[in-house]
Design an enzyme around this catalytic site. Structure first.
Site, PDB file in Angstrom:
ATOM      1  N   GLU A 154       7.335   0.507  42.466  1.00 41.73           N
ATOM      2  CA  GLU A 154       7.832   1.823  42.803  1.00 41.73           C
ATOM      3  C   GLU A 154       7.753   2.068  44.257  1.00 41.73           C
ATOM      4  O   GLU A 154       6.481   2.638  44.500  1.00 41.73           O
ATOM      5  CB  GLU A 154       7.428   2.762  41.983  1.00 41.73           C
ATOM      6  CG  GLU A 154       7.820   2.703  40.404  1.00 41.73           C
ATOM      7  CD  GLU A 154       7.608   4.105  39.695  1.00 41.73           C
ATOM      8  OE1 GLU A 154       8.830   4.596  39.308  1.00 41.73           O
ATOM      9  OE2 GLU A 154       6.581   4.597  39.789  1.00 41.73           O
ATOM     10  N   SER A 181      14.097   6.950  42.264  1.00 39.71           N
ATOM     11  CA  SER A 181      15.441   7.516  42.541  1.00 39.71           C
ATOM     12  C   SER A 181      16.382   6.437  41.829  1.00 39.71           C
ATOM     13  O   SER A 181      17.664   6.176  42.284  1.00 39.71           O
ATOM     14  CB  SER A 181      15.670   7.472  44.010  1.00 39.71           C
ATOM     15  OG  SER A 181      15.079   8.442  44.679  1.00 39.71           O
ATOM     16  N   ASN A 185       9.966   8.407  32.465  1.00 40.84           N
ATOM     17  CA  ASN A 185       8.609   9.054  33.002  1.00 40.84           C
ATOM     18  C   ASN A 185       9.028  10.746  33.191  1.00 40.84           C
ATOM     19  O   ASN A 185       9.637  10.890  34.285  1.00 40.84           O
ATOM     20  CB  ASN A 185       8.112   8.428  34.064  1.00 40.84           C
ATOM     21  CG  ASN A 185       6.869   9.158  34.738  1.00 40.84           C
ATOM     22  OD1 ASN A 185       6.520  10.062  34.075  1.00 40.84           O
ATOM     23  ND2 ASN A 185       6.386   8.631  36.080  1.00 40.84           N
ATOM     24  N   TRP A 186       8.750  11.469  32.290  1.00 43.72           N
ATOM     25  CA  TRP A 186       9.273  12.666  32.318  1.00 43.72           C
ATOM     26  C   TRP A 186       8.262  13.596  33.396  1.00 43.72           C
ATOM     27  O   TRP A 186       8.551  14.891  33.493  1.00 43.72           O
ATOM     28  CB  TRP A 186       9.072  13.384  30.954  1.00 43.72           C
ATOM     29  CG  TRP A 186      10.293  13.206  30.041  1.00 43.72           C
ATOM     30  CD1 TRP A 186      11.365  12.348  30.649  1.00 43.72           C
ATOM     31  CD2 TRP A 186      10.666  13.387  28.652  1.00 43.72           C
ATOM     32  NE1 TRP A 186      12.229  12.156  29.281  1.00 43.72           N
ATOM     33  CE2 TRP A 186      11.828  12.681  28.452  1.00 43.72           C
ATOM     34  CE3 TRP A 186       9.986  14.023  27.824  1.00 43.72           C
ATOM     35  CZ2 TRP A 186      12.337  13.009  27.140  1.00 43.72           C
ATOM     36  CZ3 TRP A 186      10.341  14.338  26.246  1.00 43.72           C
ATOM     37  CH2 TRP A 186      11.618  13.696  26.009  1.00 43.72           C
ATOM     38  N   LYS A 187       7.178  13.105  33.497  1.00 47.71           N
ATOM     39  CA  LYS A 187       6.031  13.763  34.402  1.00 47.71           C
ATOM     40  C   LYS A 187       6.068  15.158  33.744  1.00 47.71           C
ATOM     41  O   LYS A 187       5.787  15.365  32.816  1.00 47.71           O
ATOM     42  CB  LYS A 187       6.746  13.571  35.843  1.00 47.71           C
ATOM     43  CG  LYS A 187       6.994  12.509  36.478  1.00 47.71           C
ATOM     44  CD  LYS A 187       7.368  12.523  38.045  1.00 47.71           C
ATOM     45  CE  LYS A 187       7.806  11.167  38.282  1.00 47.71           C
ATOM     46  NZ  LYS A 187       8.002  11.030  39.754  1.00 47.71           N
ATOM     47  N   HIS A 241       0.325   4.936  38.893  1.00 50.02           N
ATOM     48  CA  HIS A 241       1.547   5.723  39.574  1.00 50.02           C
ATOM     49  C   HIS A 241       1.166   6.463  40.819  1.00 50.02           C
ATOM     50  O   HIS A 241      -0.116   6.790  41.001  1.00 50.02           O
ATOM     51  CB  HIS A 241       2.031   6.679  38.560  1.00 50.02           C
ATOM     52  CG  HIS A 241       3.460   7.250  38.739  1.00 50.02           C
ATOM     53  ND1 HIS A 241       3.578   8.067  40.016  1.00 50.02           N
ATOM     54  CD2 HIS A 241       4.741   6.979  38.601  1.00 50.02           C
ATOM     55  CE1 HIS A 241       4.859   8.463  40.080  1.00 50.02           C
ATOM     56  NE2 HIS A 241       5.450   7.714  39.366  1.00 50.02           N
ATOM     57  N   GLY A 245      11.652  10.091  43.977  1.00 53.62           N
ATOM     58  CA  GLY A 245      12.196  11.166  44.137  1.00 53.62           C
ATOM     59  C   GLY A 245      12.664  11.830  45.515  1.00 53.62           C
ATOM     60  O   GLY A 245      12.969  12.832  45.796  1.00 53.62           O
TER      61      GLY A 245
HETATM   62  P1  PGA Z   1      12.205   9.252  40.363  1.00 54.55           P
HETATM   63  O1  PGA Z   1      10.822   8.864  39.746  1.00 54.55           O
HETATM   64  O2  PGA Z   1      13.411   8.492  39.313  1.00 54.55           O
HETATM   65  O3  PGA Z   1      12.361  10.663  40.255  1.00 54.55           O
HETATM   66  O4  PGA Z   1      12.455   8.879  41.799  1.00 54.55           O
HETATM   67  C1  PGA Z   1      10.429   7.545  39.470  1.00 54.55           C
HETATM   68  C2  PGA Z   1       8.674   7.810  39.107  1.00 54.55           C
HETATM   69  O5  PGA Z   1       8.142   8.283  39.786  1.00 54.55           O
HETATM   70  O6  PGA Z   1       8.438   6.899  38.143  1.00 54.55           O
END
Ligand code: PGA
Length: 250
Positions: free
Chosen positions: A171, A215, A11-13, A97, A177
């Site tokens: 999640e 994370s 998930n590159w956001k 999400h 994050g």
């Molecule tokens: P992260 O994000 O691995 O940076 O914690 C995961 C996500 O939001 O899908």
């Protein structure tokens, strides 16, 4: 569970700095074995999605979308219809999400409509669920997950049948994050709960694919990979650097 049976969603956001960076990543991924490539789904920004699917169509890579509209068509400025994703050959799309719930005020009912739209266009929704830190501290995890899943799993009046595989990404918001990933014993309980709940409401021939996100990095992934019910990961920041991402997948 064998490695090749797991799936890794990147998930590159908005984290990939440019299309050129995205292409470099995809070139590196394209050099990996078929088995490796088949276990990875890249979810770039919508604006890069078409370019990457087009550019890498002969590389055996797989792409997913980060979002789609809950509407089939119409005057919804800035939105992307599921039919447009289908048109460019997308098979996966994230929904629910926590960042979309929080910053874009998406409700469970909007998320359920997106799932309906995606299924109508033969796209697998990756249904993201998870409790906040406060809800976790108050031991409300299962209550929250049930509320997030109910409209989708129990109440959805589908025009298209469920696909053979249904993907649910747990999640916890407190793990996204933050560098604080959930531990394996906690995840085992959560996955067992999701499996039981979905087992009561989904057709029995469906295969539930349970993902974990929050994370995940090359270190935190090691103990999590021991979890029997774990079908894969949804990875944010650690998926932006190919070498780092590769260490998680291998
Ligand atoms: P992260 O994000 O691995 O940076 O914690 C995961 C996500 O939001 O899908």
């Amino acid at each position: 569970m064998k490695r090749e049976s797991r799936i890794y969603f990147a998930n590159w956001k908005m984290g990939m700095p440019s299309l050129e960076h995205a292409k470099l990543f995809c070139h590196e991924l394209g050099r990996e074995s078929k088995e490796f490539r088949d276990s990875v789904i890249i979810c770039p920004s919508t604006i890069h999605l078409y370019s990457l699917t087009h550019h890498f169509k002969d590389f055996g890579l797989h792409f997913g979308a980060q979002n789609c509209s809950e509407h089939e068509k119409g005057a919804y400025t800035g939105e992307t219809a599921a039919s447009s994703l289908q048109e460019i050959g997308i098979n996966f799309c994230l929904v629910g999400h926590s960042e979309r719930r929080k910053y874009h005020h998406e409700t469970d009912s909007v998320i359920a409509s997106k799932v309906e739209e995606l299924l109508a266009h033969h796209i697998n929704p990756i249904i993201c669920i998870g409790e906040t830190e406060l809800e976790y501290a108050q031991k409300k995890t299962f209550e929250v997950l049930k509320t997030q899943l109910r409209l989708i799993i129990e109440d959805l009046n589908l025009s298209a049948p469920w696909p053979q595989k249904v993907y649910i990404a747990y999640e916890p918001v407190w793990a996204i994050g933050t560098g604080k990933s959930a531990d394996a014993s906690y995840l085992k309980d959560v996955f067992a709960w999701i499996k039981k709940y979905c087992g009561m409401h989904l057709p029995t021939d469906i295969q539930l694919v349970l993902l974990y996100g929050g994370s995940v990095d090359p270190v935190s992934a090691v103990p999590l990979k021991q979890i029997e019910n774990l079908g894969g990961f949804l990875i944010g920041s650690a998926s932006l650097d190919f070498q780092k991402f590769k260490k998680i997948v291998i």
